[in-house]
Motif scaffolding. Structure first.
Motif, mmCIF file in Angstrom:
data_model
loop_
_atom_site.group_PDB
_atom_site.id
_atom_site.type_symbol
_atom_site.label_atom_id
_atom_site.label_comp_id
_atom_site.label_asym_id
_atom_site.label_seq_id
_atom_site.Cartn_x
_atom_site.Cartn_y
_atom_site.Cartn_z
ATOM 1 N N ALA A 243 87.201 69.024 14.776
ATOM 2 C CA ALA A 243 88.202 68.420 13.507
ATOM 3 C C ALA A 243 87.455 68.229 12.810
ATOM 4 C CB ALA A 243 89.076 67.136 14.232
ATOM 5 N N VAL A 244 88.056 68.548 11.158
ATOM 6 C CA VAL A 244 87.607 68.667 9.971
ATOM 7 C C VAL A 244 88.877 67.222 9.342
ATOM 8 C CG1 VAL A 244 87.007 69.628 7.857
ATOM 9 C CG2 VAL A 244 85.987 69.452 9.865
ATOM 10 N N ALA A 245 88.531 66.190 9.318
ATOM 11 C CA ALA A 245 89.779 65.460 8.005
ATOM 12 C C ALA A 245 89.188 65.375 7.217
ATOM 13 C CB ALA A 245 89.483 64.387 8.956
ATOM 14 N N TYR A 246 90.775 65.532 5.972
ATOM 15 C CA TYR A 246 89.707 65.033 5.040
ATOM 16 C C TYR A 246 90.463 63.501 4.183
ATOM 17 C CZ TYR A 246 87.893 69.586 3.812
ATOM 18 O OH TYR A 246 86.914 70.990 4.328
ATOM 19 N N ALA B 100 89.261 53.607 19.779
ATOM 20 C CA ALA B 100 90.184 54.295 20.597
ATOM 21 C C ALA B 100 90.204 54.323 22.176
ATOM 22 C CB ALA B 100 91.343 55.111 19.946
ATOM 23 N N GLY B 101 88.466 53.967 22.158
ATOM 24 C CA GLY B 101 87.705 54.178 23.249
ATOM 25 C C GLY B 101 87.829 55.343 23.410
ATOM 26 N N LEU B 102 87.514 56.726 22.168
ATOM 27 C CA LEU B 102 87.352 57.718 21.835
ATOM 28 C C LEU B 102 85.866 57.895 21.809
ATOM 29 C CD1 LEU B 102 89.713 59.225 19.921
ATOM 30 C CD2 LEU B 102 89.427 59.545 22.476
ATOM 31 N N ARG B 103 84.717 58.436 22.163
ATOM 32 C CA ARG B 103 83.293 58.809 22.109
ATOM 33 C C ARG B 103 82.972 60.143 21.616
ATOM 34 N NH1 ARG B 103 78.716 57.207 26.579
ATOM 35 N NH2 ARG B 103 76.393 56.924 24.431
ATOM 36 N N LEU C 294 83.625 64.835 9.958
ATOM 37 C CA LEU C 294 83.508 66.223 10.833
ATOM 38 C C LEU C 294 83.131 65.515 12.349
ATOM 39 C CD1 LEU C 294 82.933 69.158 11.734
ATOM 40 C CD2 LEU C 294 80.300 68.293 11.871
ATOM 41 N N VAL C 295 84.409 66.035 13.212
ATOM 42 C CA VAL C 295 84.280 65.627 14.314
ATOM 43 C C VAL C 295 84.314 66.385 15.976
ATOM 44 C CG1 VAL C 295 85.477 64.095 16.600
ATOM 45 C CG2 VAL C 295 85.655 63.684 13.854
ATOM 46 N N GLN C 296 83.579 66.309 16.449
ATOM 47 C CA GLN C 296 83.578 67.971 17.584
ATOM 48 C C GLN C 296 83.511 66.822 19.574
ATOM 49 O OE1 GLN C 296 80.124 70.169 17.024
ATOM 50 N NE2 GLN C 296 80.897 71.607 16.144
ATOM 51 N N THR C 297 83.802 67.135 20.345
ATOM 52 C CA THR C 297 83.903 66.921 21.419
ATOM 53 C C THR C 297 83.972 67.558 22.364
ATOM 54 O OG1 THR C 297 86.505 67.727 21.441
ATOM 55 C CG2 THR C 297 86.733 65.166 21.122
ATOM 56 N N ASP C 298 83.004 67.239 23.823
ATOM 57 C CA ASP C 298 82.390 68.409 24.035
ATOM 58 C C ASP C 298 83.111 68.329 25.473
ATOM 59 O OD1 ASP C 298 80.489 66.430 24.987
ATOM 60 O OD2 ASP C 298 79.051 68.060 23.877
ATOM 61 N N GLY C 299 82.570 68.496 26.439
ATOM 62 C CA GLY C 299 82.554 68.600 27.987
ATOM 63 C C GLY C 299 83.737 69.506 28.566
ATOM 64 N N PHE C 300 84.273 68.909 29.710
ATOM 65 C CA PHE C 300 85.337 69.996 30.253
ATOM 66 C C PHE C 300 86.476 69.432 29.596
ATOM 67 C CE2 PHE C 300 82.349 70.546 34.027
ATOM 68 C CZ PHE C 300 82.487 72.334 33.910
ATOM 69 N N GLY C 301 86.290 67.661 29.248
ATOM 70 C CA GLY C 301 87.391 67.318 28.613
ATOM 71 C C GLY C 301 88.156 67.835 27.633
ATOM 72 N N ALA C 302 86.490 68.383 26.608
ATOM 73 C CA ALA C 302 87.174 68.706 24.870
ATOM 74 C C ALA C 302 88.351 68.647 24.614
ATOM 75 C CB ALA C 302 86.039 69.702 25.361
ATOM 76 N N GLY C 303 89.301 69.396 25.403
ATOM 77 C CA GLY C 303 90.690 69.536 24.950
ATOM 78 C C GLY C 303 91.347 68.760 24.492
ATOM 79 N N GLU C 304 91.359 67.515 25.506
ATOM 80 C CA GLU C 304 92.088 66.696 25.304
ATOM 81 C C GLU C 304 92.223 65.259 24.904
ATOM 82 O OE1 GLU C 304 93.330 63.438 29.305
ATOM 83 O OE2 GLU C 304 92.366 64.972 29.599
ATOM 84 N N GLU C 305 90.585 65.946 24.787
ATOM 85 C CA GLU C 305 89.150 64.794 23.388
ATOM 86 C C GLU C 305 90.068 64.455 21.926
ATOM 87 O OE1 GLU C 305 85.481 61.446 23.285
ATOM 88 O OE2 GLU C 305 85.785 63.558 24.067
ATOM 89 N N LEU C 306 90.102 66.196 21.839
ATOM 90 C CA LEU C 306 90.463 66.081 20.676
ATOM 91 C C LEU C 306 91.861 65.978 19.800
ATOM 92 C CD1 LEU C 306 89.028 68.004 17.975
ATOM 93 C CD2 LEU C 306 89.593 70.640 19.241
ATOM 94 N N ALA C 307 92.256 66.601 21.097
ATOM 95 C CA ALA C 307 93.900 65.601 20.696
ATOM 96 C C ALA C 307 94.654 64.979 20.508
ATOM 97 C CB ALA C 307 94.721 66.508 21.771
ATOM 98 N N ALA C 308 93.432 63.640 21.337
ATOM 99 C CA ALA C 308 93.596 62.163 21.299
ATOM 100 C C ALA C 308 92.841 61.956 19.570
ATOM 101 C CB ALA C 308 92.545 62.005 22.181
ATOM 102 N N VAL C 309 91.811 62.367 19.719
ATOM 103 C CA VAL C 309 91.420 62.352 18.190
ATOM 104 C C VAL C 309 91.847 62.081 17.205
ATOM 105 C CG1 VAL C 309 89.491 63.167 16.912
ATOM 106 C CG2 VAL C 309 88.509 62.688 18.924
ATOM 107 N N ALA C 310 92.456 64.030 16.906
ATOM 108 C CA ALA C 310 93.308 63.958 15.916
ATOM 109 C C ALA C 310 94.819 63.488 15.649
ATOM 110 C CB ALA C 310 93.747 65.558 16.135
#
Length: 429
Positions: free
Chosen positions: A202-205, A222-225, A257-273
């Motif tokens: 994710a890239v946020a301005y 929010a407990g995100l890492r 700039l935010v990157q998530t990784d691992g098998f739960g990358a998609g779910e975590e990216l949605a939470a980040v967004a």
């Protein structure tokens, strides 16, 4: 081949008074042992260097000094995919180790900005961090064992190949980050991790750099890492646009700039967004690796873009993550008060800021700004060096940060390892 004078400095730009007494280009551990044994016998200072990418003057060597170049000890001795470890020599380039690990489905987690040119030995000397530090930590977190040659030429093996182990004091942890003042690393056993199956980016301005820093803190609340959490200020974005022909500064006054990784990358990216969308003026996300790399390019381009504008002083502080917004705002206030041109990008996930100060047209003003930035870091409960080391340039701040009793204790420890005081004297401690 580099000249002796070129080998007597590093990327910090510290200028030695003249060429060193001698340069030893070690290609075996025996070369290191013989050099140190003779230097100890004669009381000759020794400065160990790898790629020379250091930014604190840690590899600066005076005329009476032996430069011990260990970049020729550059073999990857083995990778064990079952135990998840690599055995390497200190001259191995960090990115090359990561590429070799990738062939086994693994990765070497530390990811400093100079990853393509810096060495494992230099990373160990300064306890280097990098972009993936938010989730995976710094070099110390990946070092299991070290082969070290002491000042008198004695070779020791410290640590173990197991992840767990509490027998004896943690001498490995002590050596990591000691900047060549306690011994010369000639081998390392490093921890490798499974290479992430998925990556989200994710890239946020944001309308202000303060808003971006607050959003970074909100991700933690929010407990995100995420694996990567980087901040770039508006002045740096403008420099990147100038270099690359992009339009980042047109989209906002700061970027995360935010990157998530691992098998739960998609779910975590949605939470980040979801967190970023509350305050971001624009937000892009992707699960595609190539597209993610393209989004991340702005952060990788930050330092080259600033350096394209002229000579710079590359600084390095860290504050508690909760004080990141205060730190960025404070740096910008210092820039305005001192009339200096200061750019800021940061490993926001661990509170590590890199204020980059233009040296032209007034190097004196740049130095004064740097001093004020160090004082700001301490006032916010932080440190004057997060990953570049103390070296020569920040040694005057050692006692202000640690206190006289702690400094005295550290120097007593150095005396035990190096009674003749030949290892990188005048640096770090």
């Amino acid at each position: 081949m580099s000249s002796a004078l070129e080998l007597a400095t590093d990327r910090s730009g510290v200028a030695p008074d003249g060429p060193p007494r001698a340069v030893v280009r070690a290609t075996t551990v025996a070369d290191v042992q013989r050099t140190l044994a003779e230097a100890s016998r004669t009381g000759t200072p020794v400065v160990t260097r790898g790629a020379g990418t250091g930014l604190a003057g840690g590899a600066a060597a005076g005329p009476d000094t032996i430069v011990l170049d260990v970049s020729g000890l550059d073999r990857i001795l083995g990778i064990d995919p079952i135990d998840g470890i690599a055995r390497v020599e200190p001259g191995v380039i960090t990115a090359e180790l990561d590429r070799a690990a990738a062939a086994h489905g693994l990765m070497y987690a530390p990811d400093p900005g100079s990853v393509a040119i810096c060495t494992i030995g230099g990373n160990i000397a300064t306890n280097a961090g990098g972009l993936r530090g938010a989730k995976y930590g710094v070099t110390r977190d990946s070092v299991l064992a070290l082969d070290v040659v002491l000042a008198d030429g004695t070779r020791l093996h410290l640590g173990r190949d197991t992840v767990k182990g509490v027998v004896g004091l943690d001498l490995v942890g002590l050596l990591v980050g000691s900047e060549g003042t306690l011994g010369v690393v000639v081998g390392a056993t490093l921890r490798l991790l499974p290479r992430p199956a998925r990556v989200g980016t994710a890239v946020a301005y944001f309308a202000s750099v303060t808003a971006a820093a607050v959003a970074a803190a909100e991700l933690g609340a929010a407990g995100l890492r995420p694996s990567v959490l980087e901040l770039v200020d508006g002045k740096t974005l403008a420099a990147i646009d100038e270099l690359r022909g992009t339009d980042h500064a047109g989209r906002g006054a700061a970027l995360l700039l935010v990157q998530t990784d691992g098998f739960g990358a998609g779910e975590e990216l949605a939470a980040v967004a979801a967190v970023l969308a509350r305050t971001a003026s624009a937000l892009d996300t992707t699960h595609d690796v190539a597209a993610g790399a393209a989004l991340a390019a702005a952060r990788r381009d930050a330092l080259p873009a600033i350096e394209a504008r002229g000579r710079v002083l590359i600084e390095d502080i860290a504050v508690p993550r909760s004080r990141l917004a205060d730190a960025v705002g404070g740096v910008h206030a210092i820039a305005e008060a001192t009339g200096t041109d200061v750019y800021v990008f940061a490993h926001a996930g661990d509170g590590n800021l890199h204020p980059i100060i233009r040296l032209d047209p007034d190097p004196g003003a740049a130095d004064r700004a740097a001093e004020e930035i160090f004082a700001l870091a301490l006032a916010l409960g932080g440190t004057v060096s997060a990953e570049h080391g103390v070296g020569l340039l920040k040694r005057a701040w050692l006692e202000r940060e640690l206190g006289p009793d702690v400094v005295t204790l550290q120097r007593r420890i150095k005396d035990l390892f190096d009674p003749a005081g030949i290892l990188n004297p005048g640096k770090a401690l």
